[in-house]
Structures are given as C-alpha cells and as structure tokens.
Design a protein around this motif. Structure first.
Motif, PDB file in Angstrom:
ATOM      1  N   ASP A   1     -12.528   0.689  13.647  1.00  0.00           N
ATOM      2  CA  ASP A   1     -12.667   0.393  12.218  1.00  0.00           C
ATOM      3  C   ASP A   1     -11.786  -0.803  11.874  1.00  0.00           C
ATOM      4  N   ALA A   2     -12.319  -1.746  11.118  1.00  0.00           N
ATOM      5  CA  ALA A   2     -11.609  -3.004  10.841  1.00  0.00           C
ATOM      6  C   ALA A   2     -10.811  -2.991   9.549  1.00  0.00           C
ATOM      7  N   THR A   3     -10.988  -1.981   8.682  1.00  0.00           N
ATOM      8  CA  THR A   3     -10.190  -1.911   7.458  1.00  0.00           C
ATOM      9  C   THR A   3      -8.881  -1.198   7.750  1.00  0.00           C
ATOM     10  N   LEU A   4      -7.858  -1.475   6.968  1.00  0.00           N
ATOM     11  CA  LEU A   4      -6.586  -0.779   7.167  1.00  0.00           C
ATOM     12  C   LEU A   4      -5.674  -0.993   5.965  1.00  0.00           C
ATOM     13  N   ILE A   5      -5.258   0.110   5.338  1.00  0.00           N
ATOM     14  CA  ILE A   5      -4.241   0.097   4.296  1.00  0.00           C
ATOM     15  C   ILE A   5      -3.096   0.945   4.818  1.00  0.00           C
TER      16      ILE A   5
ATOM     17  N   TRP B   1       7.787  -2.170   4.474  1.00  0.00           N
ATOM     18  CA  TRP B   1       6.700  -3.074   4.103  1.00  0.00           C
ATOM     19  C   TRP B   1       5.441  -2.263   3.803  1.00  0.00           C
ATOM     20  N   TRP B   2       4.462  -2.921   3.167  1.00  0.00           N
ATOM     21  CA  TRP B   2       3.123  -2.359   3.016  1.00  0.00           C
ATOM     22  C   TRP B   2       2.114  -3.452   3.281  1.00  0.00           C
ATOM     23  N   GLU B   3       0.864  -3.056   3.583  1.00  0.00           N
ATOM     24  CA  GLU B   3      -0.128  -4.060   3.981  1.00  0.00           C
ATOM     25  C   GLU B   3      -1.545  -3.561   3.729  1.00  0.00           C
ATOM     26  N   ILE B   4      -2.414  -4.486   3.313  1.00  0.00           N
ATOM     27  CA  ILE B   4      -3.847  -4.226   3.230  1.00  0.00           C
ATOM     28  C   ILE B   4      -4.560  -5.341   3.991  1.00  0.00           C
ATOM     29  N   ILE B   5      -5.058  -4.992   5.160  1.00  0.00           N
ATOM     30  CA  ILE B   5      -5.758  -5.985   5.986  1.00  0.00           C
ATOM     31  C   ILE B   5      -7.044  -6.393   5.276  1.00  0.00           C
ATOM     32  N   PRO B   6      -7.393  -7.708   5.186  1.00  0.00           N
ATOM     33  CA  PRO B   6      -6.769  -8.815   5.900  1.00  0.00           C
ATOM     34  C   PRO B   6      -5.706  -9.583   5.102  1.00  0.00           C
TER      35      PRO B   6
END
Length: 272
Positions: A104-108, A127-132
């Motif tokens: 799966d290519a999404t990631l939060i 840290w936090w991240e929402i790809i891309p």
C-alpha cells in the motif's frame, strides 16, 4: 534537487512509493521515511514490528490506530558511522495480505527518532508524516531515552485526521489535525531504518544503531485491542537476509511486543 534525490532512490531500488524529505537530523543529511520494502512474507528491508492488513482481517478497514513504546537508548554500532532509527505507529504503507504480496502506497504516521552522529552522540526527537508530504518535526517537544511515548491517529470525519503524540513520562502533549486520503488498508507498529542522503548525495538505508529493547504496548485499531498474532510479525533484514531487528511474540494480552536489534530472536514481554 528533490527530483535528483528521488532519481537516486529509484536507481537504487529503494523507492516503493513517492517519498519526500523528513526532518533533517543535521545540516549534512536528509532523512526519508517510507512504506514497507517487502522481502516476501514476514521480512522487510526497512521495517520490524507488526503489520495488519485489510485482506488478512477479512475486509476490516483501519480508521484509527494507537500504541505506546519505550524510547530506546541508541548507541553506535560501527565506530565513526552516523546511524538512524525511527519508532512509530501508522495507517497505510504496509502489507494488505498476510503473505505480503500486496503493498500500500499511502501512509499517515507519527513517531520518534533515535539517531547517533559519527562521533557516537545520540539525539532523540518526535515527528509526524503524511506521505507523500514531508515529515514534520514536532518543535519544542522533548524526547529522551526511556520515555514512554503514546501515539493516536484517528479519522474524525471523512479524510480529516487527528494526530496526538504524548510523552507520558513528562506529560507533554502534541496534537494536530490534517486532511489525508488514506486507503485504510493497513495498520502497523514499527521500528524502521529510514533512507538517508548525505551532503555528497550518497544514499544509504540507515544504517541502524544499536538500540535497547523497544517495548511496544497498548496497540489498538479502531478503538479496540489489536489482537496481535505471530503471523503479523515483520523482521528487518539486510540485503543478504541477515537479521537487523526482530520482533518478539505478542505479550499475554496480544497488544504488545518487543523489538530487539541485531538479534535473531527476541523475548516477549512477560506482562502488558
């Protein structure tokens, strides 16, 4: 420069999905977090921990994930080498099925970093991240080895997410709200080696520092205990198949586990 860096990642086969720079741990390097790099069932070149997928879970979608971990102490594995690690909780980016044939290519996600510089000095951050999109460091948020960190990521309304990071040891809490279009396909609790690009453009994965046992606990999905099973383990291996980080069996109430670095086995927590 961004397109040049992405091109280098692709040429080395390091890119599973579009990735963007994470928090820079020093002026000399850029760090990237990314979805799982699969090496068949239960093995990865960048993740160690537990991964649940919607196909494995009979069609269940993941709209909330949470968990705690003890921030490990990072020490240098190889003298004179800068080394990098990240502990986190997230939705997306993992294996959708138990055999890890579908990714799966999404990631939060949100988590902590435990890094050492070339001199062996350790630094810790959140840290936090929402790809891309780029990873966002959490400013003025103190993290130290031994702290217990809690992360909760929940979709409050369709495609609107609340991310909470709490240092349960100090009481400090961070919260942000962000829009994100997720696949809802996977949930995970992970110890990762990120991609690192130094000032010369050299791309490496990690390398991984030595970490004290990373103790994950209170793992939940959709507001309920995750009910972890041994079949959901992911072991971090290098390109030769040597174990770099190994998860334990689940704890007695199936919501926690340990991760041991540079080990082929790892004892499970005796209690939750």
């Amino acid at each position: 420069m961004k397109h040049v860096l992405l091109g280098r990642l692709c040429s080395l086969g390091l890119l599973v999905a579009s990735v963007t720079p994470a928090a820079t741990t020093s002026s000399a390097v850029t760090v990237f977090h990314r979805p799982i790099v699969r090496v068949g069932a239960n093995q990865s070149n960048n993740w160690s921990g537990y991964n649940q997928g919607t196909l494995e879970k009979g069609g269940t979608q993941f709209h909330r994930v949470s968990g705690t971990w003890v921030v490990p102490t990072a020490t240098q594995n190889v003298g004179g080498e800068a080394e990098y690690s990240a502990s986190w909780v997230g939705i997306g980016g993992g294996c959708v099925d138990a055999n890890c044939t579908v990714g799966d290519a999404t990631l939060i996600q949100a988590g902590t970093s435990q890094d050492v510089d070339a001199s062996g000095a350790a630094t810790y951050s959140a840290w936090w991240e929402i790809i891309p999109q780029p990873s966002t460091p959490i400013a003025n948020f103190t993290v130290s080895a031994g702290n217990v960190v809690f992360v909760d990521i929940v979709e409050t309304t369709p495609e609107l997410w609340s991310i909470t990071v709490k240092n349960q040891t100090t009481g400090q809490t961070f919260n942000t709200t962000t829009p994100y279009a997720s696949s809802y396909a996977t949930a995970e609790w992970i110890e990762e080696t990120p991609v690192v690009i130094d000032s010369s453009g050299k791309v490496t994965v990690g390398p991984l520092p030595r970490l004290t046992t990373v103790d994950f606990d209170q793992s939940m999905t959709n507001g309920r205990s995750a009910g972890l099973t041994a079949a959901e383990q992911v072991r971090l291996v290098d390109t030769k198949g040597t174990a770099l980080a190994t998860p334990s069996a689940p704890d007695p109430d199936a919501d926690g586990f340990n991760v041991c670095t540079f080990a082929t086995s790892c004892a499970a927590p005796a209690s939750s």
